[in-house]
Design a protein around this motif. Sequence first.
Motif, PDB file in Angstrom:
ATOM      1  N   ILE A  45       0.690  -1.239   0.036  1.00  0.00           N
ATOM      2  CA  ILE A  45       0.229  -0.013   0.040  1.00  0.00           C
ATOM      3  C   ILE A  45       0.980   1.330  -0.006  1.00  0.00           C
ATOM      4  O   ILE A  45       1.791   1.436   0.874  1.00  0.00           O
ATOM      5  CB  ILE A  45      -0.957  -0.096   1.220  1.00  0.00           C
ATOM      6  N   MET A  46       0.496   2.095  -1.058  1.00  0.00           N
ATOM      7  CA  MET A  46       1.208   3.386  -1.115  1.00  0.00           C
ATOM      8  C   MET A  46       0.408   4.437  -0.630  1.00  0.00           C
ATOM      9  O   MET A  46      -0.741   4.676  -1.215  1.00  0.00           O
ATOM     10  CB  MET A  46       1.823   3.674  -2.618  1.00  0.00           C
ATOM     11  N   HIS A  71      -0.459  12.627   9.702  1.00  0.00           N
ATOM     12  CA  HIS A  71      -1.246  11.769   8.782  1.00  0.00           C
ATOM     13  C   HIS A  71      -0.513  10.694   8.329  1.00  0.00           C
ATOM     14  O   HIS A  71      -0.896   9.538   7.957  1.00  0.00           O
ATOM     15  CB  HIS A  71      -1.839  12.569   7.664  1.00  0.00           C
ATOM     16  N   ALA A  72       0.757  11.086   8.071  1.00  0.00           N
ATOM     17  CA  ALA A  72       1.859   9.788   7.678  1.00  0.00           C
ATOM     18  C   ALA A  72       2.078   8.658   8.851  1.00  0.00           C
ATOM     19  O   ALA A  72       1.761   7.423   8.668  1.00  0.00           O
ATOM     20  CB  ALA A  72       3.130  10.467   7.573  1.00  0.00           C
ATOM     21  N   GLU A  73       1.817   9.128  10.115  1.00  0.00           N
ATOM     22  CA  GLU A  73       1.747   8.032  11.024  1.00  0.00           C
ATOM     23  C   GLU A  73       0.460   7.431  11.144  1.00  0.00           C
ATOM     24  O   GLU A  73       0.453   6.147  11.296  1.00  0.00           O
ATOM     25  CB  GLU A  73       2.025   9.030  12.530  1.00  0.00           C
ATOM     26  N   LYS A  74      -0.670   7.950  10.957  1.00  0.00           N
ATOM     27  CA  LYS A  74      -1.889   7.192  10.879  1.00  0.00           C
ATOM     28  C   LYS A  74      -1.796   6.285   9.656  1.00  0.00           C
ATOM     29  O   LYS A  74      -2.235   5.007   9.730  1.00  0.00           O
ATOM     30  CB  LYS A  74      -3.017   8.083  10.578  1.00  0.00           C
ATOM     31  N   MET A  75      -1.465   6.852   8.496  1.00  0.00           N
ATOM     32  CA  MET A  75      -1.404   5.637   7.358  1.00  0.00           C
ATOM     33  C   MET A  75      -0.239   4.588   7.591  1.00  0.00           C
ATOM     34  O   MET A  75      -0.699   3.503   7.196  1.00  0.00           O
ATOM     35  CB  MET A  75      -0.802   6.434   6.213  1.00  0.00           C
ATOM     36  N   ILE A  76       0.779   4.810   8.170  1.00  0.00           N
ATOM     37  CA  ILE A  76       1.587   3.748   8.551  1.00  0.00           C
ATOM     38  C   ILE A  76       1.044   2.653   9.380  1.00  0.00           C
ATOM     39  O   ILE A  76       1.156   1.449   9.123  1.00  0.00           O
ATOM     40  CB  ILE A  76       2.923   4.506   9.220  1.00  0.00           C
ATOM     41  N   SER A  77       0.295   3.202  10.499  1.00  0.00           N
ATOM     42  CA  SER A  77      -0.189   2.583  11.389  1.00  0.00           C
ATOM     43  C   SER A  77      -1.228   1.778  10.876  1.00  0.00           C
ATOM     44  O   SER A  77      -1.616   0.682  11.296  1.00  0.00           O
ATOM     45  CB  SER A  77      -0.986   3.396  12.694  1.00  0.00           C
ATOM     46  N   ASP A  78      -1.980   2.066   9.808  1.00  0.00           N
ATOM     47  CA  ASP A  78      -3.057   1.585   9.091  1.00  0.00           C
ATOM     48  C   ASP A  78      -2.540   0.445   8.176  1.00  0.00           C
ATOM     49  O   ASP A  78      -3.383  -0.328   7.659  1.00  0.00           O
ATOM     50  CB  ASP A  78      -4.016   2.485   8.599  1.00  0.00           C
ATOM     51  N   ASP A 286      -7.424   5.847   1.349  1.00  0.00           N
ATOM     52  CA  ASP A 286      -7.893   5.175   2.466  1.00  0.00           C
ATOM     53  C   ASP A 286      -7.208   3.896   2.816  1.00  0.00           C
ATOM     54  O   ASP A 286      -7.418   2.939   2.392  1.00  0.00           O
ATOM     55  CB  ASP A 286      -9.561   4.897   2.325  1.00  0.00           C
ATOM     56  N   VAL A 287      -6.177   3.987   3.784  1.00  0.00           N
ATOM     57  CA  VAL A 287      -5.320   2.974   3.836  1.00  0.00           C
ATOM     58  C   VAL A 287      -5.943   1.594   4.531  1.00  0.00           C
ATOM     59  O   VAL A 287      -5.718   0.434   4.190  1.00  0.00           O
ATOM     60  CB  VAL A 287      -3.961   3.389   4.496  1.00  0.00           C
TER      61      VAL A 287
END
Length: 300
Positions: A45-46, A71-78, A286-287
């Motif tokens: 996932i990108m 937001h980067a942190e959230k996407m990584i967590s997701d 939407d990761v």
Amino acid sequence: MRVVGWLGQKLYFCQMNTEIPKLQSSDFSTLNCRGHVVGLSKPKIMGILNITPDSFSDGGKFNTGKAALLHAEKMISDGASIIDIGAQSTRPNAEFLSSKEEISRIGNLISIIKKEFPPILISLDTFYSETVKFGFDEGIDLVNDISGGMFDDKMFETVAETGLPYILMHINPTYESMHEKLIHDDIILHINYYFSEKIQKLRNLGIKDIILDPGFGFGKTVEQQHQMIDETEMIGFGEYPLLIGISRKSFIYKPLGKSPLEIQEETQKIHLKILQKGAKILRVHDVLETKKTIDLFLKK
């Protein structure tokens, strides 16, 4: 039977109304990202990080350093393993920025994310060679160029100098024409011919790690984009990994009379279909929902 394109010295045909076998993970290679070998046996996932005030669905949300990092942190967590940073919107009628302005917007965000999340790969979404040079010094791992090297004639040689993997996207020849509907022949044949020419140039410069992006949302009709989904397996013929970016694209939401934020279910159905047809990287807003779709795909 019809011709669907050339790649290298191979001529490919597609038998009409026949099913093409699902591509296996062994059909794809690894990527060399600054000496770090990234396997593509499982889809990745990108996550999209637009640090812009005018992107079509999230403009202004993440264009401050703190908001972008969170937001980067959230996407990584997701579940994102790649963060794609873009400082310039490429929606129709967007503000046009110079490389200097892009670099100013990016600031030290790349190095901050690399410091906070060392295992995460960072892709830089730009069509400027100078921005690539800046990004390389800051620590990017991939170059995501929507222009196929056509908006900056130094792009290919700059990517070659960095040794980074290059995402080659299909697009019309100029910035001004990138959203015009100019393709009147078979869309798969057209895209594959484009890729064949560009790949040859890239390989002649020594660029080995090439990812193909067919360019959903850029100068294609709704019908052409649905053909691209139906025939994803014929794009590049399994010779190179495919990146697919359909997230919040108008060819999905406009015919349904919905907004970009109301098509999550439809988007994930398409994601599952293109994963079954060989896509290896999904570029998304939407990761978390995409991670669920990949998990479902891997269980099948």
